[in-house]
Design a protein around this motif. Structure first.
Motif, PDB file in Angstrom:
ATOM      1  N   ILE A   1       0.847  -1.191   0.000  1.00  0.00           N
ATOM      2  CA  ILE A   1       0.000   0.000   0.000  1.00  0.00           C
ATOM      3  C   ILE A   1       0.880   1.237   0.000  1.00  0.00           C
ATOM      4  CG2 ILE A   1      -1.826   1.250   1.212  1.00  0.00           C
ATOM      5  CD1 ILE A   1      -2.585  -1.365   2.615  1.00  0.00           C
ATOM      6  N   GLY A   2       0.774   2.033  -1.044  1.00  0.00           N
ATOM      7  CA  GLY A   2       1.581   3.251  -1.140  1.00  0.00           C
ATOM      8  C   GLY A   2       0.765   4.494  -0.835  1.00  0.00           C
ATOM      9  N   ASP A   3       1.392   5.452  -0.201  1.00  0.00           N
ATOM     10  CA  ASP A   3       0.734   6.702   0.182  1.00  0.00           C
ATOM     11  C   ASP A   3       1.140   7.777  -0.822  1.00  0.00           C
ATOM     12  OD1 ASP A   3      -0.326   8.907   1.449  1.00  0.00           O
ATOM     13  OD2 ASP A   3       0.432   8.353   3.430  1.00  0.00           O
ATOM     14  N   ALA A   4       0.247   8.114  -1.729  1.00  0.00           N
ATOM     15  CA  ALA A   4       0.622   9.031  -2.806  1.00  0.00           C
ATOM     16  C   ALA A   4      -0.616   9.519  -3.526  1.00  0.00           C
ATOM     17  CB  ALA A   4       1.529   8.316  -3.810  1.00  0.00           C
TER      18      ALA A   4
ATOM     19  N   LEU B   1       7.537   8.644  -4.371  1.00  0.00           N
ATOM     20  CA  LEU B   1       8.983   8.642  -4.122  1.00  0.00           C
ATOM     21  C   LEU B   1       9.304   9.062  -2.689  1.00  0.00           C
ATOM     22  CD1 LEU B   1      10.071  10.085  -7.573  1.00  0.00           C
ATOM     23  CD2 LEU B   1      10.229   7.705  -6.773  1.00  0.00           C
ATOM     24  N   ASN B   2       8.312   9.607  -1.989  1.00  0.00           N
ATOM     25  CA  ASN B   2       8.505   9.956  -0.579  1.00  0.00           C
ATOM     26  C   ASN B   2       8.044   8.871   0.378  1.00  0.00           C
ATOM     27  OD1 ASN B   2       9.446  12.573  -1.275  1.00  0.00           O
ATOM     28  ND2 ASN B   2       7.307  13.174  -1.636  1.00  0.00           N
ATOM     29  N   ASP B   3       7.487   7.802  -0.153  1.00  0.00           N
ATOM     30  CA  ASP B   3       7.007   6.727   0.726  1.00  0.00           C
ATOM     31  C   ASP B   3       8.087   5.648   0.800  1.00  0.00           C
ATOM     32  OD1 ASP B   3       5.862   4.553   1.977  1.00  0.00           O
ATOM     33  OD2 ASP B   3       3.893   4.837   1.062  1.00  0.00           O
ATOM     34  N   PHE B   4       8.953   5.853   1.783  1.00  0.00           N
ATOM     35  CA  PHE B   4      10.134   5.006   1.917  1.00  0.00           C
ATOM     36  C   PHE B   4       9.783   3.524   2.031  1.00  0.00           C
ATOM     37  CE2 PHE B   4      12.922   2.895   5.053  1.00  0.00           C
ATOM     38  CZ  PHE B   4      14.096   2.873   4.318  1.00  0.00           C
TER      39      PHE B   4
END
Lengths: 185, 185, 185, 185
Positions: free
Chosen positions: C151-154, C161-164
C-alpha cells in the motif's frame, strides 16, 4: 434449542442488557454475566513442554456451560472499537482448553449457532464492523455458524430505546427463539 | 523522541518479542510487559452519579508511563483475531482515566505517534486487518497518529525468523528510531 | 515463473506505475494496461436459459493472458476507496467466463500467486484495508494464493517517491522475482 | 424528501430490484438504472495542466439527478465482493466533476442522506462488510450521512424472498420513507 447468553458488559442495566432482555423475553435461556466471575488472562503455554498450568478461577465452570448449549448469544458493549476486556479474556482462554481432553472442545464447539449483539457510539454501524469481522473469523476458525449480528447505536444508559432498527431486530430474534422453543408469541 | 514499547504478550521470548528486540536494538526505550502488572477489567461507571471508584492495581503507574512518552509501540500477539486480553484491559481503562483531572489524558494523548506490531497465524496479513482497523479507530478517536504497523506471520516460537518482510520492516523501523535519536547505525 | 502485471491506472506515469517499474526492473513480465483495451461491463446472464451472449470487445484476449501466467501482480490506484473501475470491470467479467468451457477458468486459476499494489491518499494504509480484504475474498473464492500486498501513500504524480516503506517493499519484491527467474541482482 | 434510487444491477428483476421495489412501494422516487446509460471509465487528468477533457456520454445527466435529490439509495448486487463495475464507474467520475464549477458538487453533496442495499452469496453479511466500509469511507470523504445499509443473502433470482431479515428491513425503510413523505401506510 438450548440457549446461552453471555454478557461482557461491566455496568448494570446497560444498553446491551436492554436489547438482550428483549431478545430473551419469555425465552428459556441460561445467562452468564462475565463480570460476575473471576477469569484470569491466559498465560500462553501452548509451546512449553509441560503444557498449561492449572488456573484457579471460575473459567472451567463457564466453559462447561458454553459447551452444553447449542445456541450462544454473545453480548458486549463496544469498548474501544472491540469487545470488552471481560469477553476477550473469555475467548483467549479457549486456546488453553482446546487442547484439554477433559472438555472435547473442538468437537462440541462445531455447529453451535452464534449470535452477536454489540452496542456503542461513534457511528457503530460502521466502526463496529471490524469487531463483527473478528467474530466472523473466530467462529469460522472453530466451525461455529455465525447466524446473525445486531449493532445498536447507544452510549448513555437507555439510548438504545431510540434505535428503532436495533429494537426491531431484537424483536425478530425473540420471535425466532420463541418459535424454536415451541412457544406462542 | 521518548519511546515506550508496550507488550501484550503472555509468553516469554515469543515472536512479538523477537520482532520488538530487532526494532529496539540500540534504541533508548522504556519497556512495559503488561503481564508483569496487575490490571483489573474496567467497571463502567461513566454514567453513575459518583463516577469511577478508585481501583487498587498497577494501572495508574502504567498510564503515567504512557502519558510521558511521545512515541508508543504497541506489540501484541494476535489472540483470536484481536489484541490479547492483557492489552485490551489496558485500553478499556482509558475510559476511566480520560475523565480524571489528575492525568490530563485528552491533552497529552494527542499527537503521540503510534506504531503497532502484531503476529499470528491463519493468514494474519488478511485476518489481522480488522485488528489494524480497530487500532486505527482507537488512535483516530483520541487524536494519536497511527504512523505504521507491522504484521508478522508466526505461530510457533521462532517462526517469525522465516518472515522476511516482517524482519525487514523491523529493521527499517530500527533505523528510523536510531536516526531520530541521533545514533549511528 | 511467468509473471503478468495488470494495471488499472488511468493516467500515464502515475504512482502505481512508478512502483511497478521498481518491482519489475530487469524482471521478465507481460504487462497489460487495462485502459488500453475495450472491456464492457458484465451483463449478468448467469441465470437465463441461454446463458451469456457473446461480447465484442478485447476481454477474451486479456483473459487468455491472465490464464497463461502463474504469478499475477494487480496494480491499481485507489479510486474512491476501491480498485479503479477499469479493474473492477475486469473482475466482473470473470463471472461470465468461469462457466465457459473454452477457458477452463476454474482449473487454471487455482494456485496462481497474486500480488497487489495499491496507492492513494487519505490515509491509505488504513482506508485501503477494505480493498485489501476484498482482494482477499476474491482470491480465496477462486483458490489463488494472496502472496503479499503493498500500500503506497501518494496522490500527486511522484508522491510515491517519498514513501520510503513502499519503495523498499517494491525493491524486496523485485529481488524476489529476480531470484525466482534465476537472475543476478 | 426527494429520493433518488440508483441501481448498479446488470440483470432485470434481480434480487436487489426486488428489495428496492419493497423499499419504494408507494414512495415517490426517481429511479436510475445505471446499465441503461453510457458511462465511460474515468481518465484521471486531475494533475494535467489542461484538466479534464469533455466526455461524450450520459454522465452529466446522471450527475445532475444525483445532485438534485437529498436522499440517495445506492443499490448494487455484490460482484466479486464489491459494488458492480457499473456503479464503480459512476463513483470514479466524481473525481472529474468535483472540480467542475458548473456543478457545485462539493457543496451540494454535503448532508445528503445515503442508504445502501447490497445482495450476494458467499456469506454476504460478513464478506460484504469491506464493501460497506468502502461506502462508509466514500460518504465520509464527501460529507454525506450514511444513514443505514441492508445486506441481503441471495444469489439465484428470487432467493431474497427467503431472507426474512432483509425483507423486514426493506419494509422498515419503506415505512420510514412513506412517513417522511407524509403518506399513510
Amino acid at each position: 434449542m438450548k440457549i446461552l447468553t453471555i454478557s461482557g458488559s461491566s455496568r448494570e442495566n446497560g444498553n446491551t442488557d436492554i436489547l438482550l432482555s428483549k431478545v430473551t423475553d419469555k425465552v428459556d435461556n441460561t445467562h452468564i454475566r462475565l463480570s460476575d466471575y473471576k477469569v484470569n488472562p491466559i498465560v500462553d503455554q501452548r509451546h512449553t513442554g509441560e503444557g498449561f498450568t492449572r488456573v484457579e478461577d471460575d473459567y472451567e465452570k463457564l466453559l462447561q456451560q458454553f459447551l452444553e448449549h447449542d445456541c450462544i448469544v454473545f453480548v458486549t458493549p463496544i469498548y474501544w472499537f472491540g469487545m470488552s476486556g471481560h469477553m476477550k479474556l473469555f475467548f483467549d482462554r479457549w486456546s488453553q482448553y482446546m487442547r484439554d481432553d477433559r472438555f472435547s472442545f473442538k468437537e462440541k464447539v462445531k455447529e453451535k449457532q452464534a449470535y452477536v449483539i454489540i452496542t456503542g457510539g461513534s457511528n457503530p454501524k460502521i466502526t463496529g464492523l471490524p469487531l463483527i469481522q473478528q467474530f466472523g473469523h473466530i467462529f469460522d476458525f472453530v466451525g461455529m455458524n455465525f447466524t446473525d449480528y445486531l449493532i445498536g447505536d447507544a452510549v448513555r444508559p437507555g439510548d438504545i430505546l431510540n434505535d428503532f432498527h436495533a429494537l426491531q431486530k431484537a424483536n425478530d430474534w425473540n420471535s425466532h427463539f420463541l418459535h424454536k422453543q415451541n412457544k406462542r408469541l
